[in-house]
Scaffold this active site. Structure first.
Site, PDB file in Angstrom:
ATOM      1  N   ASP A  17       0.783  -1.240   0.000  1.00  0.00           N
ATOM      2  CA  ASP A  17       0.000   0.000   0.000  1.00  0.00           C
ATOM      3  C   ASP A  17       0.820   1.298   0.000  1.00  0.00           C
ATOM      4  OD1 ASP A  17      -1.970  -1.895   0.192  1.00  0.00           O
ATOM      5  OD2 ASP A  17      -2.831  -1.203   2.066  1.00  0.00           O
ATOM      6  N   ASP A  55      -4.572  -0.787  -1.891  1.00  0.00           N
ATOM      7  CA  ASP A  55      -5.865  -0.651  -1.213  1.00  0.00           C
ATOM      8  C   ASP A  55      -6.812  -0.002  -2.230  1.00  0.00           C
ATOM      9  OD1 ASP A  55      -6.885  -1.293   1.392  1.00  0.00           O
ATOM     10  OD2 ASP A  55      -7.048   0.832   1.878  1.00  0.00           O
ATOM     11  N   HIS A  57     -10.796   0.769  -2.658  1.00  0.00           N
ATOM     12  CA  HIS A  57     -12.164   0.736  -2.150  1.00  0.00           C
ATOM     13  C   HIS A  57     -13.163   1.413  -3.084  1.00  0.00           C
ATOM     14  CE1 HIS A  57     -10.522  -0.628   1.615  1.00  0.00           C
ATOM     15  NE2 HIS A  57      -9.908   0.503   1.890  1.00  0.00           N
ATOM     16  N   HIS A  61     -17.605   2.743   0.920  1.00  0.00           N
ATOM     17  CA  HIS A  61     -17.115   1.498   1.545  1.00  0.00           C
ATOM     18  C   HIS A  61     -17.467   1.458   3.030  1.00  0.00           C
ATOM     19  CE1 HIS A  61     -13.937  -1.441   2.883  1.00  0.00           C
ATOM     20  NE2 HIS A  61     -14.466  -2.055   1.848  1.00  0.00           N
ATOM     21  N   HIS A  90     -10.595   6.866   1.862  1.00  0.00           N
ATOM     22  CA  HIS A  90      -9.227   6.754   1.347  1.00  0.00           C
ATOM     23  C   HIS A  90      -9.174   5.717   0.240  1.00  0.00           C
ATOM     24  CE1 HIS A  90      -9.565   3.438   4.205  1.00  0.00           C
ATOM     25  NE2 HIS A  90      -8.654   2.824   3.482  1.00  0.00           N
ATOM     26  N   LYS A 115      -7.060  -4.951  -3.162  1.00  0.00           N
ATOM     27  CA  LYS A 115      -7.838  -5.510  -2.048  1.00  0.00           C
ATOM     28  C   LYS A 115      -8.747  -4.441  -1.470  1.00  0.00           C
ATOM     29  CE  LYS A 115      -4.152  -4.377   1.143  1.00  0.00           C
ATOM     30  NZ  LYS A 115      -4.850  -3.284   1.828  1.00  0.00           N
ATOM     31  N   CYS A 160      -2.087  -3.122   7.610  1.00  0.00           N
ATOM     32  CA  CYS A 160      -1.970  -4.011   6.448  1.00  0.00           C
ATOM     33  C   CYS A 160      -0.696  -4.847   6.463  1.00  0.00           C
ATOM     34  CB  CYS A 160      -2.125  -3.218   5.167  1.00  0.00           C
ATOM     35  SG  CYS A 160      -3.847  -2.646   4.979  1.00  0.00           S
TER      36      CYS A 160
HETATM   37  C1  VGL Z   1      -4.790   0.397   5.775  1.00  0.00           C
HETATM   38  C2  VGL Z   1      -6.380   1.225   7.172  1.00  0.00           C
HETATM   39  C3  VGL Z   1      -7.326   1.150   6.186  1.00  0.00           C
HETATM   40  C4  VGL Z   1      -3.363  -0.003   5.578  1.00  0.00           C
HETATM   41  C5  VGL Z   1      -5.727   0.297   4.766  1.00  0.00           C
HETATM   42  O1  VGL Z   1      -2.887  -0.025   4.417  1.00  0.00           O
HETATM   43  O2  VGL Z   1      -2.693  -0.306   6.593  1.00  0.00           O
HETATM   44  N1  VGL Z   1      -5.132   0.838   6.973  1.00  0.00           N
HETATM   45  N2  VGL Z   1      -6.987   0.676   4.972  1.00  0.00           N
HETATM   46 ZN    ZN Z   2      -8.359   0.795   3.377  1.00  0.00          ZN
END
Ligand code: VGL
Ligand code: ZN
Length: 218
Positions: A17, A55, A57, A61, A90, A115, A160
């Site tokens: 990410d 990431d 979404h 979401h 995000h 994801k 993550c």
């Molecule tokens: C993440 C919070 C929400 C991450 C992703 O990449 O750690 N954290 N979505």
């Molecule tokens: Zn996320």
């Protein structure tokens, strides 16, 4: 002295990410998230095999506080699969915030694994969604490719990266976290909890300087 890890053909670097929204200026900025990009670039050059996660979404979401009237980011709610932390919007599909950082230099990455695209399930881990049963397909991919060791770097250390490392381990891979190539968010003691968990699972945290290119990648 830290043990050195000579990287070969059965090793893969999982870069988690590295997206605009998780870096300073982004919607869910991880403090100093941008500092790890050059560290990852240097390390990625020592790996023949690199996989990126993204990431990704849909609007509205379930993990977004804005989807739950009256709720604020970092509060939690109970959903079908348990407790879910609520985040600022995000990494919305197709937005600039969801793009990889432009200074990330991993042109040889072989797979981009997205994801978090199911509206009603969050996905911290690159292997399983937050219901802990829906698979992303990554374990099958890595096994088919013959990888045995998974090295992890990226954002966020305590979300993550944490869940991905745990699941890599659960799927039978040797998981190692490159600690100075990660930054964390720290919600409610999540950094300390992550370190404890890694210790209990035998997941090693090593510095990027311990990674040495093997013959396979020179
Ligand atoms: C993440 C919070 C929400 C991450 C992703 O990449 O750690 N954290 N979505
Ligand atoms: Zn996320």
């Amino acid at each position: 002295m830290t043990e050195r890890f000579t990287i070969g053909d059965s090793d893969v670097l999982l870069v988690v990410d590295i997206q605009n929204d998780f870096c300073p200026g982004g919607n869910l900025a991880v403090p100093q998230g941008d500092e790890i990009v050059p560290v990852i670039n240097g390390m990625a050059a020592k790996f023949a095999h690199v996989v990126l996660t993204q990431d990704w979404h849909p609007r509205g979401h379930l993990s977004f506080a804005s989807s739950h009237p009256g709720k604020k980011p970092y509060e939690t709610i109970e959903v079908a699969y348990g407790t879910q932390v609520l985040w600022p919007d995000h990494c919305v599909q197709g937005t600039a915030g969801a793009d990889f950082r432009s200074d990330l230099k991993t042109p040889h990455a072989e797979l981009v694994l997205r994801k978090g695209y199911h509206r009603d399930i969050d996905s911290y881990s690159a292997f399983y969604e937050n219901d802990r049963t829906t698979r992303t397909g990554l374990a099958g991919y890595l096994r088919e490719r013959g990888f045995r060791r998974v090295f992890l770097a990226g954002l966020a250390f305590d979300f993550c990266v944490r869940y991905s490392a745990e699941d890599a381990c659960r799927e039978g891979f040797e998981a190692t976290v490159i600690e100075d190539a990660c930054r964390g968010i720290d919600v409610d003691g999540s950094m300390a909890a992550t370190r404890e968990l890694f210790k209990s699972l035998g997941i090693r945290c090593i510095p990027a300087s311990a990674i040495a290119a093997g013959l396979a990648t020179t």
